[in-house]
Design a protein around this motif. Structure first.
Motif, short mmCIF file in Angstrom:
data_model
loop_
_atom_site.label_atom_id
_atom_site.label_comp_id
_atom_site.label_asym_id
_atom_site.label_seq_id
_atom_site.Cartn_x
_atom_site.Cartn_y
_atom_site.Cartn_z
N GLY A 1 13.36 -14.02 7.75
CA GLY A 1 14.48 -13.08 7.70
C GLY A 1 14.19 -11.87 6.84
N LYS A 2 15.24 -11.07 6.60
CA LYS A 2 15.09 -9.81 5.89
C LYS A 2 15.80 -9.86 4.54
CE LYS A 2 14.58 -6.96 10.04
NZ LYS A 2 15.05 -5.75 10.78
N PHE A 3 15.22 -9.16 3.55
CA PHE A 3 15.79 -9.09 2.21
C PHE A 3 15.88 -7.62 1.80
CE2 PHE A 3 13.66 -13.11 2.67
CZ PHE A 3 14.45 -14.03 2.01
N THR A 4 16.95 -7.26 1.13
CA THR A 4 17.11 -5.91 0.58
C THR A 4 17.16 -6.04 -0.94
OG1 THR A 4 18.33 -5.19 2.54
CG2 THR A 4 18.52 -3.83 0.56
N LEU A 5 16.17 -5.42 -1.59
CA LEU A 5 16.00 -5.62 -3.02
C LEU A 5 15.79 -4.28 -3.74
CD1 LEU A 5 13.47 -8.60 -2.77
CD2 LEU A 5 15.92 -8.76 -3.24
N ASP A 6 16.03 -4.31 -5.05
CA ASP A 6 15.83 -3.12 -5.87
C ASP A 6 14.40 -3.02 -6.40
OD1 ASP A 6 18.58 -2.02 -5.99
OD2 ASP A 6 19.02 -3.93 -6.98
N TYR A 7 13.76 -4.18 -6.56
CA TYR A 7 12.46 -4.19 -7.25
C TYR A 7 11.72 -5.46 -6.88
CZ TYR A 7 9.30 -2.75 -11.06
OH TYR A 7 8.23 -2.32 -11.79
N LEU A 8 10.39 -5.38 -6.93
CA LEU A 8 9.57 -6.52 -6.55
C LEU A 8 8.54 -6.80 -7.64
CD1 LEU A 8 9.44 -8.36 -4.03
CD2 LEU A 8 7.60 -6.90 -3.17
N ASN B 1 0.80 -1.23 0.00
CA ASN B 1 0.00 0.00 0.00
C ASN B 1 0.83 1.28 0.00
OD1 ASN B 1 -2.29 -1.53 -0.03
ND2 ASN B 1 -2.87 -1.15 2.10
N ASP B 2 1.94 1.29 0.72
CA ASP B 2 2.71 2.53 0.86
C ASP B 2 3.96 2.56 0.00
OD1 ASP B 2 0.89 3.47 2.81
OD2 ASP B 2 1.92 2.32 4.38
N ILE B 3 4.09 1.60 -0.91
CA ILE B 3 5.30 1.52 -1.73
C ILE B 3 5.02 2.13 -3.11
CG2 ILE B 3 7.05 -0.01 -2.69
CD1 ILE B 3 6.90 0.09 0.40
N PRO B 4 5.80 3.10 -3.55
CA PRO B 4 5.59 3.72 -4.86
C PRO B 4 5.63 2.68 -5.99
CG PRO B 4 7.20 4.96 -3.58
CD PRO B 4 6.95 3.68 -2.82
N THR B 5 4.79 2.90 -6.98
CA THR B 5 4.69 1.93 -8.08
C THR B 5 5.95 1.86 -8.93
OG1 THR B 5 3.59 3.61 -9.42
CG2 THR B 5 2.18 2.07 -8.20
N GLU C 1 9.59 -1.66 3.80
CA GLU C 1 9.96 -0.26 3.96
C GLU C 1 10.84 0.15 2.78
OE1 GLU C 1 10.57 1.00 8.46
OE2 GLU C 1 11.69 -0.84 8.00
N LEU C 2 10.69 1.39 2.34
CA LEU C 2 11.54 1.95 1.29
C LEU C 2 12.55 2.88 1.95
CD1 LEU C 2 12.22 2.37 -1.70
CD2 LEU C 2 10.50 4.19 -1.74
#
Length: 486
Positions: A334-341, A198-202, A321-322
């Motif tokens: 666990g946690k993942f850090t990604l550029d795109y989903l 919901n709060d993540i920019p498209t 979170e962005l």
């Protein structure tokens, strides 16, 4: 060396096959069916596989429908985009849209060009080759198609439905007695986007059916949510286009292994489904949906051949979170850090999504209006499916309003709960199209039954001219003649 027959010979064979069957038959409708007056018997919305198959089934019954499609010519359907799979799931010998001639099948088309040896070596039908075949099928069956006609509204009148289209040259209106909604996966649906987005920019995510250029993912760390065929296709396409890594986030503990729906794919099941009770239809659909359908074997191997593909099970997203132009994804694993989903999360029905159906949606009877399942089979998605009549026709919530909607036909995947596996999937397309065409032919005749009967009564098509015989003399006259001879 194998001698190839070529498409020209195959096309000549198709022409001969149809001639042997006296097909297609002449038009017989008595309605004011006129393209010039923009008043037509049957309008088909969508020129993909379902739409062109329905048009051919109608043509074989003497009904020339008009197809409207929002895409440019040659780009109808999902096959060029947004679909990403290398091959179809269906077996290569599937009959598909071929109705009146075996020469119209993919198998005949393929063998004519590439030969029997290549056919034997073929495992599955390549996606883009299937699209090429469908374009050829459309050419051979020659439906009347208006491309770049986007349906924006339907006005429901007593005796017709007025269709309003946005076109490159402006707004166009057509009146149609019958309207077939062959509009594919997105007919009454929208992408199923989870609330954690919901709060993540498209600009940081998309649905797997978005149809974007995957070359832009080169060098990026991607996440793909889900384990469906769409998830595998998206993951593989990203990796093949140079993604640095793909983390496949799967909330289940394992992949489903068995395609439960495949087991039911017999002619017996296909024909028996119409006789199921509502409870039986719901039970079957709910079970298969909850059992989940595995991704195809080849699609999964297409992903796992890459060392930078990671299958993460028991990984349910809790929140995202962005920060610093990166997606920081917290999961149960666990946690993942990604550029795109990429969200391979399917579709859900949303009757208010498409403006074209705004007048229609409040009237439509859904399964939730009709059937209350046992608590163990509650399924809000199934409840939102349209509750159709026996021939794909929409039904109204209020019976006295049925006349407004029952000449609109749901000929797309959202019909599957009511109709079974005879729409949207390649193996049953021919069966569904023929059922629909038979019904529409009957309805067009019944609408002018008295006029057709009057044609019977006033017919002057004499088969005997009156000079084929000589009237006999009466028996007494013949006796007199005989006496005179003696």
């Amino acid at each position: 060396m194998e001698l190839l027959t070529g498409l020209a010979a195959l096309e000549a064979q198709i022409e001969q096959d149809l001639q042997y069957l006296n097909l297609p038959i002449s038009e017989w409708s008595l309605s004011e069916n006129s393209k010039e007056k923009q008043c037509i018997d049957v309008a088909i919305i969508g020129a993909g596989m379902s739409g062109v198959t329905a048009a051919f089934a109608l043509k074989l019954r003497g009904i020339n429908a008009i197809i409207f499609d929002q895409a440019p010519a040659g780009k109808e359907g999902p096959w060029k985009t947004p679909a990403l799979m290398e091959t179809l799931r269906s077996p290569k010998q599937v009959v598909g849209p071929a109705l009146a001639s075996p020469s119209l099948t993919f198998q005949a088309w393929f063998k004519a060009q590439f030969g029997i040896q290549e056919w034997e070596a073929l495992d599955k039908i390549p996606r883009l080759q299937w699209d090429e075949y469908l374009q050829w099928f459309k050419t051979m069956t020659s439906p009347h198609v208006f491309n770049q006609y986007q349906l924006i509204d339907i006005i429901l009148a007593d005796n017709y439905r007025e269709l309003i289209f946005k076109t490159p040259t402006g707004t166009v209106r057509y009146k149609a007695q019958h309207v077939i909604l062959a509009t594919g996966m997105e007919s009454f649906s929208e992408a199923n986007i989870p609330s954690f987005m919901n709060d993540i920019p498209t600009s940081y995510w998309e649905h797997s059916y978005a149809g974007t250029d995957y070359r832009r993912f080169k060098g990026l760390d991607l996440g793909v949510v889900g384990y469906s065929a769409g998830a595998m296709d998206s993951s593989a396409t990203a990796l093949e286009n140079g993604a640095k890594s793909v983390e496949i986030l799967i909330r289940a503990a394992d992949m489903p292994r068995v395609n439960r729906g495949k087991v039911a794919g017999s002619a017996g099941f296909t024909n028996a489904y119409a006789y199921f009770t509502d409870a039986q239809k719901w039970h079957y659909a709910d079970y298969v949906a909850k059992a989940k359908t595995p991704a195809p074997h080849g699609s999964t191997l297409r992903v796992s051949r890459h060392e930078n593909a990671y299958f993460n099970f028991n990984t349910q997203i809790k929140f995202i979170e962005l920060k610093n132009k990166k997606l920081h994804i917290t999961t149960t694993n666990g946690k993942f850090t990604l550029d795109y989903l990429i969200l391979a999360t399917g579709y859900r029905i949303n009757w208010s999504k498409h403006h074209a159906f705004n007048r229609l949606a409040p009237l439509i009877k859904t399964w939730g209006d009709v059937y209350i399942p046992p608590s163990s089979e509650e399924n809000t998605e199934l409840a939102s499916h349209p509750y159709l009549g026996n021939h794909f026709e929409l039904q109204a919530k209020q019976n006295d309003e049925n006349y407004k909607v029952n000449q609109l036909y749901c000929f797309n995947l959202s019909a599957s709960l009511s109709m079974g596996p005879v729409i949207g999937l390649i193996p049953g397309t021919n069966i569904g199209a023929e059922r629909l065409a038979d019904h529409i032919a009957a309805q067009l005749y019944l609408a002018h039954r008295e006029q057709h009967l009057e044609l019977v009564k006033t017919s002057q098509d004499a088969e005997l001219l009156g000079d084929e015989w000589k009237p006999a003399a009466s028996p007494s006259e013949r006796m007199q003649l005989t006496d005179k001879v003696e």
